[in-house]
Write a protein that holds these residues in place. Structure first.
Motif, PDB file in Angstrom:
ATOM      1  N   SER A  28       2.948   0.165   8.135  1.00 41.77           N
ATOM      2  CA  SER A  28       3.517   1.453   8.537  1.00 41.77           C
ATOM      3  C   SER A  28       4.416   2.027   7.440  1.00 41.77           C
ATOM      4  N   TYR A  29       5.065   1.164   6.672  1.00 42.04           N
ATOM      5  CA  TYR A  29       5.905   1.619   5.566  1.00 42.04           C
ATOM      6  C   TYR A  29       5.048   2.288   4.489  1.00 42.04           C
ATOM      7  N   SER A  30       3.933   1.632   4.120  1.00 46.49           N
ATOM      8  CA  SER A  30       3.029   2.210   3.107  1.00 46.49           C
ATOM      9  C   SER A  30       2.411   3.504   3.608  1.00 46.49           C
ATOM     10  N   ILE A  31       2.067   3.540   4.890  1.00 52.71           N
ATOM     11  CA  ILE A  31       1.477   4.754   5.466  1.00 52.71           C
ATOM     12  C   ILE A  31       2.498   5.887   5.452  1.00 52.71           C
ATOM     13  N   ALA A  32       3.740   5.583   5.824  1.00 56.86           N
ATOM     14  CA  ALA A  32       4.787   6.609   5.813  1.00 56.86           C
ATOM     15  C   ALA A  32       5.018   7.119   4.387  1.00 56.86           C
ATOM     16  N   HIS A  33       4.998   6.202   3.414  1.00 56.61           N
ATOM     17  CA  HIS A  33       5.178   6.587   2.013  1.00 56.61           C
ATOM     18  C   HIS A  33       4.089   7.565   1.581  1.00 56.61           C
ATOM     19  N   ILE A  34       2.841   7.199   1.831  1.00 56.70           N
ATOM     20  CA  ILE A  34       1.743   8.033   1.339  1.00 56.70           C
ATOM     21  C   ILE A  34       1.645   9.333   2.132  1.00 56.70           C
ATOM     22  N   MET A  35       2.014   9.308   3.419  1.00 53.08           N
ATOM     23  CA  MET A  35       2.011  10.549   4.197  1.00 53.08           C
ATOM     24  C   MET A  35       3.046  11.537   3.659  1.00 53.08           C
ATOM     25  N   LEU A  36       4.163  11.028   3.197  1.00 48.72           N
ATOM     26  CA  LEU A  36       5.202  11.891   2.637  1.00 48.72           C
ATOM     27  C   LEU A  36       4.793  12.423   1.263  1.00 48.72           C
ATOM     28  N   VAL A  37       4.314  11.533   0.394  1.00 44.14           N
ATOM     29  CA  VAL A  37       3.973  11.929  -0.968  1.00 44.14           C
ATOM     30  C   VAL A  37       2.743  12.846  -0.994  1.00 44.14           C
ATOM     31  N   ALA A  38       1.805  12.653  -0.065  1.00 45.55           N
ATOM     32  CA  ALA A  38       0.601  13.490  -0.021  1.00 45.55           C
ATOM     33  C   ALA A  38       0.920  14.925   0.395  1.00 45.55           C
ATOM     34  N   LEU A  39       2.099  15.148   0.959  1.00 50.70           N
ATOM     35  CA  LEU A  39       2.506  16.517   1.284  1.00 50.70           C
ATOM     36  C   LEU A  39       2.743  17.358   0.031  1.00 50.70           C
ATOM     37  N   ILE A  40       3.114  16.699  -1.065  1.00 52.28           N
ATOM     38  CA  ILE A  40       3.482  17.440  -2.279  1.00 52.28           C
ATOM     39  C   ILE A  40       2.335  18.317  -2.774  1.00 52.28           C
ATOM     40  N   PRO A  41       1.133  17.762  -3.065  1.00 50.78           N
ATOM     41  CA  PRO A  41       0.082  18.650  -3.555  1.00 50.78           C
ATOM     42  C   PRO A  41      -0.385  19.662  -2.518  1.00 50.78           C
ATOM     43  N   GLY A  83      -8.645   9.182   1.396  1.00 50.70           N
ATOM     44  CA  GLY A  83      -8.997   8.581   0.113  1.00 50.70           C
ATOM     45  C   GLY A  83      -8.180   7.341  -0.191  1.00 50.70           C
ATOM     46  N   VAL A  84      -6.876   7.383   0.083  1.00 49.59           N
ATOM     47  CA  VAL A  84      -6.027   6.214  -0.150  1.00 49.59           C
ATOM     48  C   VAL A  84      -6.434   5.071   0.780  1.00 49.59           C
ATOM     49  N   GLY A  85      -6.689   5.399   2.048  1.00 50.95           N
ATOM     50  CA  GLY A  85      -7.126   4.367   2.996  1.00 50.95           C
ATOM     51  C   GLY A  85      -8.453   3.741   2.594  1.00 50.95           C
ATOM     52  N   ALA A  86      -9.390   4.574   2.135  1.00 51.26           N
ATOM     53  CA  ALA A  86     -10.696   4.063   1.713  1.00 51.26           C
ATOM     54  C   ALA A  86     -10.566   3.219   0.453  1.00 51.26           C
ATOM     55  N   LEU A  87      -9.702   3.635  -0.473  1.00 50.68           N
ATOM     56  CA  LEU A  87      -9.508   2.852  -1.692  1.00 50.68           C
ATOM     57  C   LEU A  87      -8.908   1.486  -1.371  1.00 50.68           C
ATOM     58  N   ALA A  88      -7.966   1.449  -0.434  1.00 54.77           N
ATOM     59  CA  ALA A  88      -7.387   0.167  -0.010  1.00 54.77           C
ATOM     60  C   ALA A  88      -8.456  -0.725   0.611  1.00 54.77           C
ATOM     61  N   TYR A 104      -5.020  -6.403   4.236  1.00 57.25           N
ATOM     62  CA  TYR A 104      -5.215  -4.958   4.083  1.00 57.25           C
ATOM     63  C   TYR A 104      -3.896  -4.279   3.731  1.00 57.25           C
ATOM     64  N   THR A 105      -2.783  -4.803   4.246  1.00 56.57           N
ATOM     65  CA  THR A 105      -1.469  -4.228   3.955  1.00 56.57           C
ATOM     66  C   THR A 105      -1.166  -4.301   2.464  1.00 56.57           C
ATOM     67  N   GLN A 106      -1.478  -5.437   1.818  1.00 61.95           N
ATOM     68  CA  GLN A 106      -1.261  -5.558   0.379  1.00 61.95           C
ATOM     69  C   GLN A 106      -2.106  -4.532  -0.386  1.00 61.95           C
ATOM     70  N   CYS A 107      -3.349  -4.376   0.040  1.00 63.99           N
ATOM     71  CA  CYS A 107      -4.236  -3.410  -0.623  1.00 63.99           C
ATOM     72  C   CYS A 107      -3.763  -1.982  -0.383  1.00 63.99           C
ATOM     73  N   LEU A 108      -3.209  -1.735   0.793  1.00 63.26           N
ATOM     74  CA  LEU A 108      -2.672  -0.401   1.087  1.00 63.26           C
ATOM     75  C   LEU A 108      -1.434  -0.121   0.233  1.00 63.26           C
ATOM     76  N   GLU A 109      -0.601  -1.145   0.028  1.00 64.02           N
ATOM     77  CA  GLU A 109       0.545  -0.991  -0.880  1.00 64.02           C
ATOM     78  C   GLU A 109       0.054  -0.630  -2.279  1.00 64.02           C
ATOM     79  N   LEU A 110      -0.938  -1.368  -2.743  1.00 66.69           N
ATOM     80  CA  LEU A 110      -1.488  -1.110  -4.068  1.00 66.69           C
ATOM     81  C   LEU A 110      -2.015   0.315  -4.177  1.00 66.69           C
ATOM     82  N   ALA A 111      -2.811   0.735  -3.205  1.00 65.95           N
ATOM     83  CA  ALA A 111      -3.418   2.075  -3.251  1.00 65.95           C
ATOM     84  C   ALA A 111      -2.367   3.173  -3.138  1.00 65.95           C
ATOM     85  N   SER A 112      -1.395   3.008  -2.241  1.00 63.72           N
ATOM     86  CA  SER A 112      -0.416   4.074  -2.029  1.00 63.72           C
ATOM     87  C   SER A 112       0.519   4.222  -3.222  1.00 63.72           C
ATOM     88  N   TYR A 113       0.997   3.119  -3.791  1.00 65.88           N
ATOM     89  CA  TYR A 113       1.898   3.235  -4.937  1.00 65.88           C
ATOM     90  C   TYR A 113       1.153   3.655  -6.198  1.00 65.88           C
TER      91      TYR A 113
END
Length: 199
Positions: A28-41, A83-88, A104-113
């Motif tokens: 949920s931390y990685s998801i929250a991170h990427i949900m916030l950062v994906a708002l920028i573009p 795209g981030v979820g699929a890459l993870a 999957y959480t480790q892979c999601l961390e990798l993809a999101s960061y």
């Protein structure tokens, strides 16, 4: 804090990857991170398309209607998250081949960061000149790829030489995802869901 690793990934990426590996936040931390950062573009592209206008060459700026730009911004946001979820998922799927068994959480961390510098390029859309956005986009893409190559051996606990091949495979999957997204965009535009320009 959701963005607590952001500065470290720019200032000292290898050390920050080791910190991320030690802490292993929840999915949920990685998801929250990427949900916030994906708002920028998405938000910046909306603002530039409706209020600033895109410049292509020396002509007049090109504007989109607010409804059209909103629809495209929402679609972009959903595509970035998917795209981030699929890459993870693909990183996890390939892991056993390279002698790693991450969650999957480790892979999601990798993809999101890894995707974060690329998404930060969205700020460049506030100066909507195509040449400028392309230059900043190439820099963001290069740094995202660097983060991927430096992060995989650390997060996946594999030797660097094997990590290089693994990271190259993940980059290839990322390019396939990008081309698939672009092809889907073309199909949707041909079905009448394209942008609506205003004078």
């Amino acid at each position: 804090m959701i963005l607590n690793h952001l500065w470290g990934l720019y200032a000292h990426p290898r050390e920050e990857w080791q910190t991320i590996d030690r802490e292993h936040e929840s999915a949920s931390y990685s998801i929250a991170h990427i949900m916030l950062v994906a708002l920028i573009p998405s938000v910046c592209a909306y603002m530039s398309a409706v209020h600033i206008g895109w410049r292509i060459g020396a002509g007049d700026p090109i504007f989109l209607s607010s409804n059209s730009a909103l629809m495209m911004a929402v679609a972009m946001y959903v595509a970035l998250l998917a795209g981030v979820g699929a890459l993870a998922y693909l990183a996890k799927w390939m892991a056993n081949t390279f002698g790693s068994s991450p969650t999957y959480t480790q892979c999601l961390e990798l993809a999101s960061y890894t995707a974060t510098p690329l998404f930060m390029v969205g700020f460049a859309a506030l100066y909507p000149a195509v040449w400028f956005v392309m230059l900043v986009g190439l820099a963001g893409l290069a740094y995202s790829v660097y983060l991927l190559y430096s992060g995989i051996p650390i997060l996946m606990h594999i030797p660097e030489e094997r990590g290089f091949i693994y990271a190259s495979s993940v980059v290839t999957c990322g390019l396939v995802l990008l081309v698939s997204t672009l092809a889907g965009t073309v199909i949707l535009w041909n079905l009448g869901l394209g942008p609506v320009f205003v004078q």
